[in-house]
Design an enzyme around this catalytic site. Structure first.
Site, short mmCIF file in Angstrom:
data_model
loop_
_atom_site.label_atom_id
_atom_site.label_comp_id
_atom_site.label_asym_id
_atom_site.label_seq_id
_atom_site.Cartn_x
_atom_site.Cartn_y
_atom_site.Cartn_z
N ASP A 189 -6.11 8.18 -9.60
CA ASP A 189 -6.18 7.49 -8.32
C ASP A 189 -7.59 7.68 -7.76
O ASP A 189 -7.90 8.75 -7.28
CB ASP A 189 -5.12 8.06 -7.37
CG ASP A 189 -5.24 7.59 -5.94
OD1 ASP A 189 -5.92 6.58 -5.70
OD2 ASP A 189 -4.67 8.26 -5.06
N GLU A 223 -11.93 5.49 0.65
CA GLU A 223 -10.52 5.13 0.79
C GLU A 223 -9.65 6.34 1.08
O GLU A 223 -8.70 6.26 1.86
CB GLU A 223 -10.04 4.42 -0.48
CG GLU A 223 -8.69 3.73 -0.34
CD GLU A 223 -7.49 4.62 -0.60
OE1 GLU A 223 -6.37 4.21 -0.28
OE2 GLU A 223 -7.69 5.75 -1.12
N GLU A 224 -9.95 7.47 0.46
CA GLU A 224 -9.09 8.65 0.61
C GLU A 224 -9.09 9.23 2.02
O GLU A 224 -8.21 10.03 2.37
CB GLU A 224 -9.48 9.74 -0.40
CG GLU A 224 -9.21 9.38 -1.85
CD GLU A 224 -7.74 9.25 -2.20
OE1 GLU A 224 -6.89 9.42 -1.29
OE2 GLU A 224 -7.43 8.98 -3.37
#
Length: 382
Positions: A189, A223-224
């Site tokens: 991911d 994004e995280e």
């Protein structure tokens, strides 16, 4: 067009390269340079934002009404919160992940003086010393610490190495490519999504695929921590497909094979028409797919909408086991993602009015509300 020819050896090689480079959110310069070098090799023009998001451009017949394909290069990680008197490091997480998944993990401390290796351990790590307390101690970031692989037993000796509060800590990936197609690693991911995007681009270049509108392949870097694609979409982009992980777990419909199409996440449903277009492409080209809804999940699509972008959004995912932990996927899903990406890029524009920011009802979409056929039939008549 026929089902595209995706080079799986290339896909795996790119994934292996991406996983080898530490890139916790906020420490992504090196991996940005790596991806830009690969885009240059493929002959794809690109631009880089101030902080490092990459916008690669595959030119279409039209500029207006452009599409975007998005995945993120940044990963989970940690930051040094405190240098402890015993010479070990207290951490705070980067992104949302459990300290339970961090326990006994190898890591790299990225100091300004150079990198150091270490291990994240619970405060009570030895059963020979703490007996049953190793099983009853609490779980949380205040209950783990980094043991540095260097001669440092107090704060002063750690500081003498050049390690400081605020230094980044990258979690070592521990990557394995299995002969049966499974891939096990940290940070799949979303480096797996980025590798699938590169494989799709290569297939488009090699096949000289013609597309109706410009396709922006966007690699985000935050994004995280939630901001992701909030400020990277150009004004002419009207539709955005995010590539990310889909969780295979009890209560979910995701799978490690084929494409898992997200119908909704914790922010809400994805665009009705764009999502169903992707489903039709899978059906028309015999790409295995399944639908899923994610309760505790958000992606670059959510950040784009929250950033004010008026775009249609969708989510296509590769099934991943143990997300935000020691993850596992299968190459079949990544190949399927890459195939669908090429097919979507080459597909005809169906909602022409989307190219206009504001316009009338002519050409506006419709959703079915009429009763299904036979829904009011008398069962006794059959």
């Amino acid at each position: 067009m026929p089902r595209p020819d995706v080079d799986c050896d290339y896909l795996k090689a790119q994934l292996e390269r991406l996983l080898a480079v530490p890139s916790p959110t906020g420490y992504t310069d090196t991996i940005v340079r790596l991806v830009c070098e690969e885009l240059e090799r493929l002959g794809i023009p690109y631009s880089v934002t101030r902080r490092g998001a990459i916008l690669a451009l595959y030119r279409g017949r039209e500029v207006e009404g452009a599409r975007a394909i998005v995945a993120h290069l940044d990963t989970l990680g940690a930051t040094v919160k405190m240098i402890k008197d015993n010479g070990r490091l207290e951490l705070v997480p980067i992104g949302t992940w459990s300290a339970r998944s961090a326990e006994t993990t190898r890591c790299t401390i990225l100091s300004e003086q150079g990198s150091f290796h270490g291990t994240i351990l619970p405060l009570k790590a030895s059963g020979h010393t703490f007996n049953e307390e190793i099983d009853t101690q609490p779980v949380g970031w205040r209950h783990v610490e980094v043991r540095i692989d260097a001669d440092c037993t107090d704060r002063q000796s750690v500081e003498a190495l050049g390690i400081q509060i605020g230094d980044f800590v990258s979690i070592d990936p521990g990557t394995e490519f299995m002969d049966n197609g499974y891939i096990v690693s940290r940070h799949l991911d979303d480096k797996a999504g980025c590798a699938a995007m590169l494989a799709a681009l290569k297939a488009m270049v090699d096949g000289k695929v013609r597309v109706p509108v410009d396709i922006h392949f966007i690699f985000t870097i935050t994004e995280e921590v939630g901001s992701g694609a909030s400020a990277v979409l150009l004004d002419n982009v009207v539709a955005m497909v995010s590539i990310d992980n889909g969780t295979t777990a009890p209560g979910q419909n995701s799978a490690e094979f084929g494409v898992t199409i997200g119908m909704a996440d914790q922010v809400g449903p994805f665009d009705y028409h764009l999502t169903r277009k992707l489903i039709r492409l899978c059906e028309d080209h015999d790409i295995r797919y399944q639908r899923d809804v994610f309760r505790y999940y958000r992606s670059d699509s959510a950040s784009a909408l929250e950033g004010g972008a008026d775009v249609r959004t969708a989510l296509i995912t590769f099934g991943i086991d143990a997300s935000h932990s020691y993850e596992r996927i299968h190459i079949h899903a990544l190949k399927s993602i890459a195939e669908l990406t090429v097919l979507y890029a080459a597909s005809p524009v169906e909602i022409a009015r989307d190219a206009e920011e504001l316009t009338g009802l002519e050409g506006f979409t419709e959703q079915p509300i009429e009763p299904a056929p036979h829904s009011h039939d008398d069962p006794s008549a059959h």
